[in-house]
Enzyme design. Structure first.
Site, PDB file in Angstrom:
ATOM      1  CB  SER A   9      -0.832   0.129   1.368  1.00  0.00           C
ATOM      2  OG  SER A   9      -0.358  -0.274   2.613  1.00  0.00           O
ATOM      3  CG  HIS A  29      -3.995  -1.050  -2.342  1.00  0.00           C
ATOM      4  ND1 HIS A  29      -4.332   0.592  -1.938  1.00  0.00           N
ATOM      5  CD2 HIS A  29      -3.426  -1.305  -1.265  1.00  0.00           C
ATOM      6  CE1 HIS A  29      -4.020   0.722  -0.779  1.00  0.00           C
ATOM      7  NE2 HIS A  29      -4.185  -0.373   0.075  1.00  0.00           N
ATOM      8  CE  LYS A  79      -7.416   0.482   0.312  1.00  0.00           C
ATOM      9  NZ  LYS A  79      -7.546   0.900   1.671  1.00  0.00           N
TER      10      LYS A  79
HETATM   11  N1  PMP Z   1      -5.099  -3.936   3.131  1.00  0.00           N
HETATM   12  C1  PMP Z   1      -4.215  -2.920   2.949  1.00  0.00           C
HETATM   13  C2  PMP Z   1      -3.128  -3.896   1.555  1.00  0.00           C
HETATM   14  C3  PMP Z   1      -4.573  -1.892   3.008  1.00  0.00           C
HETATM   15  O1  PMP Z   1      -4.003  -0.776   1.941  1.00  0.00           O
HETATM   16  C4  PMP Z   1      -6.235  -1.577   3.267  1.00  0.00           C
HETATM   17  C5  PMP Z   1      -6.603  -0.095   3.478  1.00  0.00           C
HETATM   18  N2  PMP Z   1      -5.470   1.240   3.480  1.00  0.00           N
HETATM   19  C6  PMP Z   1      -6.680  -2.007   4.548  1.00  0.00           C
HETATM   20  C7  PMP Z   1      -6.367  -3.441   3.975  1.00  0.00           C
HETATM   21  C8  PMP Z   1      -7.834  -1.899   5.406  1.00  0.00           C
HETATM   22  O2  PMP Z   1      -8.722  -1.795   4.106  1.00  0.00           O
HETATM   23  P1  PMP Z   1      -9.935  -0.566   4.855  1.00  0.00           P
HETATM   24  O3  PMP Z   1      -9.928   0.873   4.334  1.00  0.00           O
HETATM   25  O4  PMP Z   1     -11.360  -1.023   3.831  1.00  0.00           O
HETATM   26  O5  PMP Z   1     -10.369  -1.337   6.044  1.00  0.00           O
END
Ligand code: PMP
Length: 384
Positions: free
Chosen positions: A178, A206, A238
């Site tokens: 991320s 992602h 996303k």
């Molecule tokens: N896993 C990854 C790799 C992420 O980037 C994110 C969100 N930033 C999440 C999980 C968490 O997802 P959510 O925003 O739906 O809680």
């Protein structure tokens, strides 16, 4: 007073350029947005396909509210599992090619649901050091033995697996990291999982909707099978443009999660509005090759445009394009100068990323235009 330390702690964060504040948007999530009273072009969101404001999804949400109401009223196992949830789960499972799926309110919760349900004391987890915070927290919650391998270090992982005598072994990885935007070596991880009889949990937050055949995600990107070795987590806030997450896997694993995953069981099911909208979004994702092609073209345009600056983009082929600045204060200064020019790019600092690697995390979306990316490139050149 022990609680006075909160105040000195906040002051310390401010002195280190690490104090966070939230900005209020007075417009929907879109490249053109209004924040702190200013119209700016945002490169912050993970709305990779520009679906957060898709007219068909807005219409689906409105119709769902009229038909199903706004709240589910209970957890899935009590009475909160409505037909829209069931349909969303089936649509998601079919799309990613697994026999079954469950939906959860957030990706963070999905990871907290998966790991402690599958492993505990006496088991071992093998995790990439750059995994998302929710996977790191999930391991702690599970009480399984934690082994963290250097980012992408397949040989290191192989050695850890070979040395382990744990009963159950789980490999955990982000599919697209991320904060770096790079893609995990999933074929090698899958091969190691096979060799050591481990299961592989893939967090495709992602990649889902962006990579692979018709946006099926990172497994598809690598032509890997959706088989019982793999547990796939994808988020729906996303590329899907809505909110929530899903876990797709072998039916036995999904049944187990329904029965054992505390972050699934002890929480109110998401609104039926979201579930209905997700089902529609999955259909839109499958038909969005044009948007994915446009997004890829924007990635190429940005990378070519900033290729010779004194700051470097990390090697990423995804929508996440991090420009490494290094120093926290300088990252904030550059982000501030961009904001003055009407460009909103987040400065990501420790502890989210390693010390000395503060960065501008440029997120591109199919909703951006070439002109907007050109504007960002020009501004970065001027500031460098
Ligand atoms: N896993 C990854 C790799 C992420 O980037 C994110 C969100 N930033 C999440 C999980 C968490 O997802 P959510 O925003 O739906 O809680």
């Amino acid at each position: 007073m022990i609680w006075d330390e909160l105040e000195s702690g906040l002051a310390e964060l401010a002195a280190d350029g690490l104090l966070r504040r939230r900005r209020v948007l007075d417009s929907p999530c879109a490249p053109e947005c209004v924040v702190d009273g200013r119209a700016v072009v945002s490169f912050c969101s993970n709305d990779y396909l520009g679906f957060a404001n898709h007219p068909e999804l807005i219409a689906a949400a409105q119709a769902a509210a009229a038909q199903w109401g706004v709240g589910s009223g209970a957890s899935h196992l009590v009475s909160g599992h409505l037909r829209p949830h069931e349909e969303a789960e089936q649509a998601l499972a079919d799309f990613v090619g697994f026999p079954a799926a469950i939906t959860l309110s957030t990706g963070y919760m999905a990871n907290l649901a998966i790991v402690p349900a599958l492993v505990g004391r006496g088991d071992a987890v093998f995790a990439d050091k750059l995994n998302h915070a929710s996977l790191i927290d999930a391991v702690q919650l599970s009480r399984a033995e934690s082994h963290r391998y250097l980012h992408g270090d397949v040989a290191g992982l192989a050695a850890m697996l070979a040395a382990s005598t744990a009963k159950r072994k789980l490999i955990l990885t982000d599919a697209v990291f991320s904060m770096d935007g790079d893609i995990a070596p999933l074929p090698q991880l899958y091969e190691l999982a096979e060799r050591h009889d481990a299961r592989l949990v893939i967090d495709d937050a992602h990649g889902f909707g962006v990579l692979g055949d018709n946006g099926r995600g990172t497994l598809s990107h690598f032509d890997l099978p959706a088989d019982p070795r793999v547990i796939l987590m994808g988020t729906l806030g996303k590329a899907a443009g809505v909110a929530g997450a899903f876990v797709a896997a072998d039916r036995r694993v999904v049944d187990w999660l329904v029965n054992k995953a505390r972050a699934y069981i002890f929480t109110t099911a998401a609104s039926p509005i979201l579930a209905t909208t997700v089902t529609r979004s999955v259909a839109l994702i499958a038909a969005a090759d044009d948007r994915r092609a446009h997004l890829q073209a924007l990635v190429a345009q940005l990378r070519a445009g900033v290729a010779e600056l004194r700051w470097n983009l990390l090697p990423s082929e995804t929508a996440i394009q991090p420009l490494i600045i290094g120093d926290n204060h300088e990252a904030l200064r550059v982000a501030g100068a961009l904001f003055e020019r009407g460009l909103w790019v987040p400065a990501i600092r420790p502890p989210t990323v390693a010390k000395g690697t503060a960065r501008l995390r440029i997120s591109l979306s199919a909703a951006h235009t070439e002109a907007q990316v050109a504007q960002l490139v020009d501004a970065l050149r001027a500031l460098a």
